[in-house]
Scaffold this active site. Structure first.
Site, mmCIF file in Angstrom:
data_model
loop_
_atom_site.group_PDB
_atom_site.id
_atom_site.type_symbol
_atom_site.label_atom_id
_atom_site.label_comp_id
_atom_site.label_asym_id
_atom_site.label_seq_id
_atom_site.Cartn_x
_atom_site.Cartn_y
_atom_site.Cartn_z
ATOM 1 N N GLY A 1 0.926 -1.168 -0.045
ATOM 2 C CA GLY A 1 0.182 -0.087 -0.058
ATOM 3 C C GLY A 1 0.978 1.110 -0.039
ATOM 4 O O GLY A 1 1.826 1.261 -0.610
ATOM 5 N N GLU A 2 0.189 2.147 0.646
ATOM 6 C CA GLU A 2 0.973 3.621 0.787
ATOM 7 C C GLU A 2 0.936 4.223 -0.283
ATOM 8 O O GLU A 2 1.700 5.602 -0.641
ATOM 9 C CB GLU A 2 2.572 3.365 1.258
ATOM 10 C CG GLU A 2 2.721 2.846 2.585
ATOM 11 C CD GLU A 2 4.275 2.675 2.771
ATOM 12 O OE1 GLU A 2 4.251 2.117 4.351
ATOM 13 O OE2 GLU A 2 5.107 2.983 2.326
#
EC number: 2.4.2.21
Length: 350
Positions: free
Chosen positions: A317-318
């Site tokens: 993610g991120e």
């Protein structure tokens, strides 16, 4: 607020197909067999249609990382405690996370937005857009009110407006929120009818027992809240997340400003699905970056009508996968601007 959201949606126009065709014509004049650069050519055509420029140059790029907490963490669905969300936000702001490293490599900026972190955060680089401190526990009640979901969408769109006004023209979606794969799986189930056992993944790396529990939690949330499949806002409010709603706004805001938006992994794709339901034209402004290791991700991309550029077995993610693909978009632009044509190079076509 719903009227404001309608105004955002109505401001999204179809991509400019004449520039799509002009880009195709230019690609066919370059010193290569037609179509031989594959997805790079697809990227070049799409961004031309989005921007209205055959050879767009993206000098200012940003990944917008939306951060929010999830009440469903009370059910023990994650291998990490909820306290990690604010801790990671500070890591982003201090430049130490994976997305910071990959953004620096791509010449992009990380914009970290607190849209729903269950903590009081202060940092000069933090974009404060908090709607509330985390969602409610969707396994017991609706995660948000409809008004809160709409407000979070509008906050996300406003962030894009702010950065587009500063000259940013290429955006990516990023997320931070312990528990958000649970919410994303619930969105997938609610909007597509996919069984929870096929939608729920390992998230932060849970074992088999906790995975089965996570599946049960998603099923319980769907049973209790009864989200309406035909109403994406209802689904988002009842089983979504504040950062997911914020990313819906980022996607709609990018489309409104005629900017390409690169979709990251599972959580970002849940937002993309909601955005495409609210504003079908927004899908043309999305580029899918990678196929996540989360088992439900492919089903989300299929539901939106997107095909990933990369398959790297990533599940962080991120915005990491999305930022990685900034390099591919830049490469496609250089092909358009720098590669010789058959005529300019004196190369025979046959």
């Amino acid at each position: 607020m719903r009227q404001q959201l309608n105004q955002v949606i109505e401001s999204i126009k179809p991509i400019q197909h004449e520039f799509f065709e002009l880009a195709s014509q230019h690609l066919d004049q370059l010193t290569k067999p037609p179509g031989s650069l594959g997805k790079l050519e697809d990227i070049a055509r799409q961004v031309a249609g989005i921007t209205g420029e055959v050879m767009p140059l993206f000098n200012k790029k940003a990944v917008i990382v939306m951060a929010g907490d999830h009440g469903v963490c009370e059910e023990g669905v994650s291998a990490f405690p909820a306290e990690v969300t604010p801790q990671m936000v500070l890591n982003f702001l201090n430049g130490g996370a994976a997305v910071n490293v990959l953004a620096r490599h791509a010449g992009a900026d990380v914009v970290c937005v607190d849209i729903g972190v269950n903590a009081d955060l202060e940092h000069p680089a933090l974009v404060a857009r908090k709607v509330r401190k985390g969602t409610r526990n969707m396994a017991r009640e609706a995660a948000m009110t409809r008004e809160e979901a709409v407000q979070a969408i509008l906050e996300g769109a406003a962030v894009v407006d702010d950065y587009a006004a500063q000259g940013y023209s290429l955006f990516a979606t990023g997320d931070m929120g312990i528990g958000n794969t649970t919410a994303s799986a619930a969105i997938l189930c609610a909007l597509t009818g996919v069984d929870a056992g096929l939608a729920v993944g390992r998230g932060t790396g849970i074992d088999d027992e906790r995975w089965r529990h996570k599946v049960d939690v998603v099923k319980k949330a769907l049973e209790i809240n009864e989200p309406a499949k035909e109403d994406a806002l209802d689904v988002l409010a009842k089983v979504g997340g504040l950062e997911i709603a914020g990313l819906v706004g980022v996607i709609l805001g990018a489309a409104k400003n005629r900017c390409p938006v690169v979709i990251d992994g599972f959580i970002s794709s849940a937002a993309a699905l909601v955005a495409s339901k609210l504003a079908p034209l927004s899908a043309s402004y999305m580029l899918a970056s990678h196929l996540s290791h989360e088992q439900g991700h492919g089903k989300l991309l299929e539901a939106v009508g997107l095909e990933a550029m990369l398959q790297m077995d990533m599940r962080l993610g991120e915005g990491t996968g999305a930022v990685l693909c900034f390099n591919l978009i830049d490469a496609a632009g250089k092909i358009m601007r720098e590669m010789a044509t058959f005529d300019s190079a004196g190369v025979s076509r046959s």
